[in-house]
Motif scaffolding. Structure first.
Motif, PDB file in Angstrom:
ATOM      1  N   CYS A 149     -38.453  27.880  17.570  1.00 24.67           N
ATOM      2  CA  CYS A 149     -38.053  29.261  17.861  1.00 24.67           C
ATOM      3  C   CYS A 149     -39.106  30.308  17.478  1.00 24.67           C
ATOM      4  CB  CYS A 149     -36.729  29.583  17.171  1.00 24.67           C
ATOM      5  SG  CYS A 149     -36.829  29.614  15.374  1.00 24.67           S
ATOM      6  N   GLY A 150     -40.125  29.907  16.716  1.00 19.56           N
ATOM      7  CA  GLY A 150     -41.188  30.835  16.340  1.00 19.56           C
ATOM      8  C   GLY A 150     -40.926  31.668  15.099  1.00 19.56           C
ATOM      9  N   HIS A 151     -39.726  31.542  14.502  1.00 23.94           N
ATOM     10  CA  HIS A 151     -39.430  32.283  13.272  1.00 23.94           C
ATOM     11  C   HIS A 151     -40.245  31.730  12.109  1.00 23.94           C
ATOM     12  CE1 HIS A 151     -35.628  33.499  15.361  1.00 23.94           C
ATOM     13  NE2 HIS A 151     -36.008  34.659  14.824  1.00 23.94           N
ATOM     14  N   LEU A 152     -40.403  32.572  11.107  1.00 23.49           N
ATOM     15  CA  LEU A 152     -41.132  32.189   9.907  1.00 23.49           C
ATOM     16  C   LEU A 152     -40.375  31.085   9.166  1.00 23.49           C
ATOM     17  CD1 LEU A 152     -43.667  33.062   8.318  1.00 23.49           C
ATOM     18  CD2 LEU A 152     -42.189  34.560   6.989  1.00 23.49           C
ATOM     19  N   LEU A 153     -41.113  30.099   8.650  1.00 23.64           N
ATOM     20  CA  LEU A 153     -40.518  29.013   7.882  1.00 23.64           C
ATOM     21  C   LEU A 153     -40.397  29.422   6.417  1.00 23.64           C
ATOM     22  CD1 LEU A 153     -42.516  25.979   9.332  1.00 23.64           C
ATOM     23  CD2 LEU A 153     -40.147  26.575   9.823  1.00 23.64           C
ATOM     24  N   ASN A 154     -39.277  29.115   5.801  1.00 18.80           N
ATOM     25  CA  ASN A 154     -39.045  29.405   4.389  1.00 18.80           C
ATOM     26  C   ASN A 154     -38.994  28.102   3.614  1.00 18.80           C
ATOM     27  OD1 ASN A 154     -38.647  32.270   4.734  1.00 18.80           O
ATOM     28  ND2 ASN A 154     -36.712  31.721   5.725  1.00 18.80           N
ATOM     29  N   GLN A 155     -39.463  28.175   2.376  1.00 21.08           N
ATOM     30  CA  GLN A 155     -39.428  26.986   1.536  1.00 21.08           C
ATOM     31  C   GLN A 155     -37.967  26.622   1.262  1.00 21.08           C
ATOM     32  OE1 GLN A 155     -41.700  27.370  -2.040  1.00 21.08           O
ATOM     33  NE2 GLN A 155     -41.847  25.158  -2.307  1.00 21.08           N
ATOM     34  N   GLN A 156     -37.677  25.313   1.326  1.00 18.14           N
ATOM     35  CA  GLN A 156     -36.305  24.860   1.124  1.00 18.14           C
ATOM     36  C   GLN A 156     -36.201  24.086  -0.183  1.00 18.14           C
ATOM     37  OE1 GLN A 156     -35.018  21.424   3.228  1.00 18.14           O
ATOM     38  NE2 GLN A 156     -32.927  22.150   3.463  1.00 18.14           N
ATOM     39  N   ASP A 157     -35.148  24.387  -0.935  1.00 14.25           N
ATOM     40  CA  ASP A 157     -34.845  23.624  -2.137  1.00 14.25           C
ATOM     41  C   ASP A 157     -34.082  22.384  -1.676  1.00 14.25           C
ATOM     42  OD1 ASP A 157     -34.111  22.625  -4.599  1.00 14.25           O
ATOM     43  OD2 ASP A 157     -32.583  24.162  -4.972  1.00 14.25           O
TER      44      ASP A 157
END
Length: 169
Positions: free
Chosen positions: A140-148
């Motif tokens: 989708c092109g959205h920014l990736l966030n770090q996942q716990d």
């Protein structure tokens, strides 16, 4: 391990879907049942019935013999439920799940804190993959966030514990 209807239904559903349960229920205590009778009794069309039966056969849970109809000239398959195979298959599938989950657990623990996910959860990438895509979701092109991933690790451990407990029943 005692084979209950619930266990048989669970296995059959897992390998061939919920619509396979009535088929197994119908042929469970019978031998060499015509595929036409099975389709009629479980109220499924012939093609669906055959597909389910062939899927069950690919796991050797249902076996068949083919005979030529003398009047019509076509072949008819006669099906039998292979109850002996169910126990072995359940054990094999449980062992395979344990192996897969163990591998997944190792990967999750080795990369703790190094997974990235977009807000829509279309893609979950490890650090190397996220870097490759510039920390933007390839979908989708959205920014990736770090996942716990501590909850993921906990869930895998719980699934493994359940499978291993069921292995000893």
């Amino acid at each position: 391990m005692v084979l209950t209807n619930k266990k048989i239904h669970g296995l059959v559903s897992e390998i061939a879907g919920d619509s396979a349960i009535p088929i197994i229920e119908y042929i469970k205590d019978k031998k060499n049942v015509s595929e036409f009778i099975i389709a009629d009794k479980v109220r499924l069309d012939m093609q669906t019935t055959r597909n389910i039966l062939y899927t069950l056969n690919s796991y050797n849970v249902a076996t068949y013999i083919r005979r030529k109809d003398r009047k019509k000239g076509w072949y008819i398959s006669y099906w039998t439920f292979n109850k002996k195979r169910v126990h072995d298959l359940m054990h094999t599938m449980r062992r395979d799940k344990i192996i897969k989950l163990s591998e997944q657990l190792k990967r999750e623990e080795a990369n703790a804190g190094n997974f990235f996910i977009c807000k829509s959860a279309c893609a979950r990438l490890d650090f190397d993959q996220a870097t490759e895509f510039g920390f933007k979701c390839p979908e989708c092109g959205h920014l990736l966030n770090q996942q716990d991933n501590s909850k993921t690790i906990e869930n895998i451990k719980n699934k493994l514990k359940d499978l291993e407990a069921a292995n000893h029943c």
